[in-house]
Write a protein that holds these residues in place. Structure first.
Motif, mmCIF file in Angstrom:
data_model
loop_
_atom_site.group_PDB
_atom_site.id
_atom_site.type_symbol
_atom_site.label_atom_id
_atom_site.label_comp_id
_atom_site.label_asym_id
_atom_site.label_seq_id
_atom_site.Cartn_x
_atom_site.Cartn_y
_atom_site.Cartn_z
ATOM 1 N N SER A 76 11.212 54.292 75.524
ATOM 2 C CA SER A 76 12.521 54.914 75.414
ATOM 3 C C SER A 76 13.400 54.049 74.509
ATOM 4 C CB SER A 76 13.157 55.036 76.794
ATOM 5 O OG SER A 76 14.487 55.477 76.682
ATOM 6 N N ILE A 77 14.154 54.692 73.639
ATOM 7 C CA ILE A 77 15.027 53.976 72.711
ATOM 8 C C ILE A 77 16.283 53.487 73.425
ATOM 9 C CG2 ILE A 77 16.507 54.290 70.692
ATOM 10 C CD1 ILE A 77 14.372 56.211 69.610
ATOM 11 N N ALA A 78 16.790 54.299 74.342
ATOM 12 C CA ALA A 78 18.040 53.963 75.022
ATOM 13 C C ALA A 78 17.887 52.670 75.806
ATOM 14 C CB ALA A 78 18.438 55.101 75.953
ATOM 15 N N GLY A 79 18.956 51.897 75.826
ATOM 16 C CA GLY A 79 18.946 50.662 76.593
ATOM 17 C C GLY A 79 19.830 49.603 75.968
ATOM 18 N N THR A 80 19.832 48.435 76.565
ATOM 19 C CA THR A 80 20.635 47.319 76.092
ATOM 20 C C THR A 80 19.768 46.387 75.260
ATOM 21 O OG1 THR A 80 22.007 47.454 78.072
ATOM 22 C CG2 THR A 80 22.147 45.420 76.795
ATOM 23 N N TYR A 81 20.290 46.022 74.103
ATOM 24 C CA TYR A 81 19.594 45.122 73.183
ATOM 25 C C TYR A 81 20.507 43.940 72.880
ATOM 26 C CZ TYR A 81 16.456 49.061 72.459
ATOM 27 O OH TYR A 81 15.562 50.081 72.648
ATOM 28 N N ILE A 82 19.923 42.757 72.782
ATOM 29 C CA ILE A 82 20.685 41.543 72.502
ATOM 30 C C ILE A 82 20.232 40.995 71.158
ATOM 31 C CG2 ILE A 82 19.084 40.049 73.762
ATOM 32 C CD1 ILE A 82 21.605 38.457 74.690
ATOM 33 N N ARG A 83 21.197 40.470 70.408
ATOM 34 C CA ARG A 83 20.860 39.915 69.100
ATOM 35 C C ARG A 83 19.989 38.683 69.285
ATOM 36 N NH1 ARG A 83 25.447 38.951 64.650
ATOM 37 N NH2 ARG A 83 24.617 36.868 64.453
ATOM 38 N N SER A 84 18.884 38.611 68.556
ATOM 39 C CA SER A 84 17.870 37.558 68.734
ATOM 40 C C SER A 84 18.420 36.155 68.526
ATOM 41 C CB SER A 84 16.705 37.788 67.769
ATOM 42 O OG SER A 84 16.079 39.004 68.061
ATOM 43 N N ASP A 85 19.378 35.987 67.624
ATOM 44 C CA ASP A 85 19.912 34.648 67.367
ATOM 45 C C ASP A 85 21.061 34.275 68.302
ATOM 46 O OD1 ASP A 85 21.593 36.505 66.181
ATOM 47 O OD2 ASP A 85 21.993 35.302 64.411
ATOM 48 N N HIS A 86 21.320 35.108 69.313
ATOM 49 C CA HIS A 86 22.340 34.805 70.338
ATOM 50 C C HIS A 86 21.796 35.097 71.727
ATOM 51 C CE1 HIS A 86 25.854 33.891 67.858
ATOM 52 N NE2 HIS A 86 25.357 34.760 67.004
ATOM 53 N N PRO A 87 20.654 34.486 72.091
ATOM 54 C CA PRO A 87 20.048 34.785 73.394
ATOM 55 C C PRO A 87 20.909 34.339 74.570
ATOM 56 C CG PRO A 87 18.923 32.936 72.367
ATOM 57 C CD PRO A 87 19.897 33.477 71.353
ATOM 58 N N GLU A 88 21.875 33.463 74.312
ATOM 59 C CA GLU A 88 22.731 32.969 75.393
ATOM 60 C C GLU A 88 23.767 34.005 75.833
ATOM 61 O OE1 GLU A 88 24.979 32.364 71.657
ATOM 62 O OE2 GLU A 88 22.918 31.998 72.201
ATOM 63 N N ASP A 89 23.950 35.077 75.076
ATOM 64 C CA ASP A 89 24.968 36.085 75.386
ATOM 65 C C ASP A 89 24.428 37.145 76.358
ATOM 66 O OD1 ASP A 89 27.396 37.392 75.331
ATOM 67 O OD2 ASP A 89 26.978 38.473 73.477
ATOM 68 N N TRP A 90 23.875 36.693 77.498
ATOM 69 C CA TRP A 90 23.297 37.627 78.456
ATOM 70 C C TRP A 90 24.353 38.461 79.166
ATOM 71 C CZ3 TRP A 90 18.608 39.397 78.574
ATOM 72 C CH2 TRP A 90 17.629 38.676 77.910
ATOM 73 N N ASN A 91 25.600 38.039 79.134
ATOM 74 C CA ASN A 91 26.657 38.863 79.725
ATOM 75 C C ASN A 91 27.190 39.875 78.710
ATOM 76 O OD1 ASN A 91 28.080 37.191 78.055
ATOM 77 N ND2 ASN A 91 29.583 36.540 79.568
ATOM 78 N N CYS A 92 26.626 39.837 77.506
ATOM 79 C CA CYS A 92 26.935 40.804 76.440
ATOM 80 C C CYS A 92 28.420 40.852 76.085
ATOM 81 C CB CYS A 92 26.432 42.192 76.804
ATOM 82 S SG CYS A 92 24.636 42.293 76.752
ATOM 83 N N SER A 93 28.994 39.685 75.856
ATOM 84 C CA SER A 93 30.403 39.656 75.473
ATOM 85 C C SER A 93 30.613 40.183 74.058
ATOM 86 C CB SER A 93 30.960 38.241 75.599
ATOM 87 O OG SER A 93 30.276 37.368 74.713
ATOM 88 N N CYS A 94 29.628 39.963 73.157
ATOM 89 C CA CYS A 94 29.828 40.465 71.801
ATOM 90 C C CYS A 94 28.550 40.711 71.007
ATOM 91 C CB CYS A 94 30.724 39.501 71.018
ATOM 92 S SG CYS A 94 31.480 40.247 69.557
ATOM 93 N N PHE A 95 27.437 40.128 71.397
ATOM 94 C CA PHE A 95 26.242 40.206 70.557
ATOM 95 C C PHE A 95 25.164 41.104 71.158
ATOM 96 C CE2 PHE A 95 28.446 36.253 69.621
ATOM 97 C CZ PHE A 95 28.615 36.387 68.251
ATOM 98 N N CYS A 96 25.599 42.216 71.731
ATOM 99 C CA CYS A 96 24.688 43.179 72.337
ATOM 100 C C CYS A 96 24.977 44.580 71.818
ATOM 101 C CB CYS A 96 24.848 43.206 73.857
ATOM 102 S SG CYS A 96 24.217 41.753 74.685
ATOM 103 N N LEU A 97 23.994 45.444 71.960
ATOM 104 C CA LEU A 97 24.141 46.869 71.665
ATOM 105 C C LEU A 97 23.684 47.650 72.876
ATOM 106 C CD1 LEU A 97 22.526 47.425 68.149
ATOM 107 C CD2 LEU A 97 24.937 47.539 68.717
ATOM 108 N N GLU A 98 24.481 48.586 73.285
ATOM 109 C CA GLU A 98 24.067 49.520 74.330
ATOM 110 C C GLU A 98 23.751 50.821 73.604
ATOM 111 O OE1 GLU A 98 22.989 50.866 77.949
ATOM 112 O OE2 GLU A 98 23.729 48.834 77.609
ATOM 113 N N VAL A 99 22.461 51.026 73.317
ATOM 114 C CA VAL A 99 22.040 52.210 72.572
ATOM 115 C C VAL A 99 21.991 53.395 73.528
ATOM 116 C CG1 VAL A 99 20.192 53.253 71.194
ATOM 117 C CG2 VAL A 99 20.720 50.827 70.927
#
Length: 196
Positions: A76-99
């Protein structure tokens, strides 16, 4: 003699017309049989499908949904994705996509300052991201949010391994890139994303 010759020619002509008609009917019958067999193998054609009478309401076959599947991985394409060079942003403050393939998702342009809503649309193997409006979290009112086009992609997601590569295109105004605002989103959104 002349009359006999004319009658003979007319009879030949009529007989050839009759043969052509029989051949044409036979050919039509064969084409119909092949068409029916083809439909049975493929499950029908687009002509068999109902036509959507209301262009504002998408067909169930063409409507985007959260159950869209990535053709490369079968997931499934839908879901939360995190930018690979910001793995520390697990709370998704800015470097995530909710597709989301229906509705909108919040995109971070500048942490704690600029956020926009985006909608995702499948385009072949890629997903186009469109600007849908300013998010309620945005504090900057000097940017001409109402002038940005909503039917030109601001970014494109391309399948990459277990995620996507995001190519930031930028906002457009009157069909041209809004140069003064081109970097917004490039720093925070462009890059490779993996599923969270």
């Amino acid at each position: 003699m002349r009359t006999t010759l004319i009658l003979f020619c007319m009879m030949l002509f009529l007989m050839s017309c009759k043969d052509n008609k029989e051949n044409a009917e036979k050919e039509i019958e064969e084409n119909q049989t092949e068409s029916i067999e083809s439909k049975e193998k493929t499950g029908g054609t687009s002509q068999d499908q109902p036509i959507n009478q209301n262009p504002d309401v998408p067909d169930s076959d063409t409507a985007n949904s959260d159950s869209e599947v990535n053709p490369d991985t079968g997931n499934s394409i839908a879901g939360t994705y995190i930018r690979s060079d910001h793995p520390e942003d697990w709370n998704c403050s800015c470097f995530c996509l909710e597709v989301k393939m229906s509705g909108t998702s919040e995109l971070c342009l500048s942490e704690d300052k600029l956020y926009v809503n985006g909608r995702f649309e499948q385009s072949g193997n890629n997903i186009n991201v469109y600007y849908s409006g300013k998010s309620s979290k945005t504090t900057d009112s000097e940017i001409p949010w109402d002038k940005f086009e909503k039917n030109t992609p601001i970014a494109v997601l391309s399948p990459s391994g277990n995620g996507f590569d995001l190519d930031w295109k930028g906002f457009t105004i009157d069909g041209k890139i809004a140069v003064d605002y081109a970097l917004y989103g490039k720093k925070t959104l462009e890059g490779t994303y993996k599923r969270k």
